[in-house]
Design an enzyme around this catalytic site. Sequence first.
Site, PDB file in Angstrom:
ATOM      1  N   SER A  95       0.824  -1.220   0.000  1.00  7.93           N
ATOM      2  CA  SER A  95       0.000   0.000   0.000  1.00  7.93           C
ATOM      3  C   SER A  95       0.858   1.270   0.000  1.00  7.93           C
ATOM      4  CB  SER A  95      -0.919   0.011   1.224  1.00  7.93           C
ATOM      5  OG  SER A  95      -0.155  -0.003   2.410  1.00  7.93           O
ATOM      6  N   THR A  99     -37.002  28.963 -13.734  1.00  5.36           N
ATOM      7  CA  THR A  99     -37.450  27.697 -13.162  1.00  5.36           C
ATOM      8  C   THR A  99     -37.733  26.825 -14.384  1.00  5.36           C
ATOM      9  OG1 THR A  99     -39.791  28.294 -13.134  1.00  5.36           O
ATOM     10  CG2 THR A  99     -38.526  28.819 -11.153  1.00  5.36           C
ATOM     11  N   HIS A 100     -37.476  25.550 -14.269  1.00  2.00           N
ATOM     12  CA  HIS A 100     -37.604  24.629 -15.420  1.00  2.00           C
ATOM     13  C   HIS A 100     -36.721  25.075 -16.593  1.00  2.00           C
ATOM     14  CE1 HIS A 100     -41.347  23.124 -13.433  1.00  2.00           C
ATOM     15  NE2 HIS A 100     -41.436  24.410 -13.089  1.00  2.00           N
ATOM     16  N   LYS A 143     -14.033  28.284 -31.867  1.00  2.00           N
ATOM     17  CA  LYS A 143     -14.567  27.789 -30.594  1.00  2.00           C
ATOM     18  C   LYS A 143     -13.890  28.377 -29.357  1.00  2.00           C
ATOM     19  CE  LYS A 143     -17.222  24.929 -29.799  1.00  2.00           C
ATOM     20  NZ  LYS A 143     -17.114  23.482 -29.941  1.00  2.00           N
ATOM     21  N   TYR A 179     -10.318  -4.626  12.964  1.00  2.00           N
ATOM     22  CA  TYR A 179      -9.634  -4.305  11.716  1.00  2.00           C
ATOM     23  C   TYR A 179      -9.697  -5.466  10.735  1.00  2.00           C
ATOM     24  CZ  TYR A 179      -6.022  -3.130   8.329  1.00  2.00           C
ATOM     25  OH  TYR A 179      -5.360  -2.879   7.155  1.00  2.00           O
ATOM     26  N   LYS A 238      -8.130   4.400   1.422  1.00  2.00           N
ATOM     27  CA  LYS A 238      -7.392   5.653   1.229  1.00  2.00           C
ATOM     28  C   LYS A 238      -7.359   6.186  -0.197  1.00  2.00           C
ATOM     29  CE  LYS A 238      -4.410   3.995   4.769  1.00  2.00           C
ATOM     30  NZ  LYS A 238      -5.060   2.697   4.500  1.00  2.00           N
TER      31      LYS A 238
END
Length: 465
Positions: free
Chosen positions: A24, A156-157, A284, A318, A326
């Site tokens: 690890s 809204t919408h 663009k 554990y 992690k």
Amino acid sequence: MSNKMWGGRFSERPDEIMEEINVSIDVDRHLYAQDIAASKAHAAMLAANGIITASDAKNIGKGLDTILSEIGKGGFEFKRALEDIHMNVESRLSELIGPAAGRLHTARSRNDQVATDFRLYVRDIVDETDAALAAFQQALVERALEHAGTVMPGFTHLQTAQPVTFGHHLLAYVEMAARDRGRFQDARKRLNESPLGAAALAGTSFPIDRHATAKALAFDRPMANSLDAVSDRDFVLETLSAASICAVHMSRFAEEIVIWTSPLVGMIRLSDKFTTGSSIMPQKRNPDAAELVRAKTGRVIGALNGLLIVMKGLPLAYQKDMQEDKQGAMEGFAALSLAIRAMTGMVRDLVPDEARMKAAAGEGYATATDLADWLVRTLKMPFREAHHVTGRIVAKAAEGGVALHELPLKEMQAIEPKITKDVLGVLSVESSVKSRTSFGGTAPKNVASQAKSWVKRLEKERKLG
Ligand code: ARG
């Protein structure tokens, strides 16, 4: 040779695949500073309680400082055969100071060690995220103050609904970020307890002082149950939950930037600093940063889901499964950090096209509610009836292809004879926003005072530091 940290009863080396799945260090090397800090606290406590000698503790402390600086300078060789950060540090310590290094692991286990290291790491993440969100709020508040009176369409919408101010829209994200910060702080309160000294799972027979190590590492207290201390990862889950909600907020704002910068909408422009070009279409200007913020949210939510799935159904205490806690979390936190910083940069960078915003605010009969409210207020009409009358007036205007304020008064009076020319005073987008003075409403003076109070609040926070 078998492993020198745990190989006493082993005579063979692990299989290559065993080593590969077990190792690890590529991930937990990021915990080196926390690992060393926790070891220093542990060694000092062992000496203070007569478990090791003061001179061993001193050498251990000096050796750990050397390792910290070696790693910091990039001059440390992490060995995969040593599995993880804990054994890499201990092995180097024994090269540096000899047999005394072997006393450091008295009354502790890698189980409480890793739980301690990761709590310290997540606590640092919480503090860094809080600072990043404060900077995001500061950028928003400054732009909100500048644009307290800049009218834009509210949706809204995704349909034009009522005019609002750009400052009001930005302050909405300041509020969201405030709640995000609150969620991180809540998580911090619960995570700030020390697992160190829980040892493998059952505690230890040595006369350790867990309160002392907790204090040395700025934890509020030691965790009360050794089994719980080594086996729960709820502190990561809770922080990732806060991170996920925060990332969702970032993604919504990012999506708005994508929409607003589209030539179809054209409400804001990002400078070249936050735009990229196309390799084939020379015209663009792509909002890649905003699109990537939108996408990185997936990583954060993915990290939360991933860890929930790893933890689900694990018995106490554990289990090696927890080593998988992690990588995803670290990547998720890094993605959120980048997303917040990118949004902060875009908030500072963006330039609204005020004329376009104002014109768009008036499109789609956005002041129809103002007309209905006028009928209620001035003619004492029930709101339902006013809504209906206004609907007919809007239909009439749409038929003639004109805006509400362009519709001849006579045409309105044909639908509702009691309407007077005073109505024209409420049909502009400016008068519409100006009238929204209810608490939390979009009136420019509300927005300016909200923004100012945020400026003060953030300033005070910075001073308290
Ligand atoms: N690398 C391990 C992890 O991250 C450290 C704890 C290992 N404990 C053990 N008993 N093998 O979870």
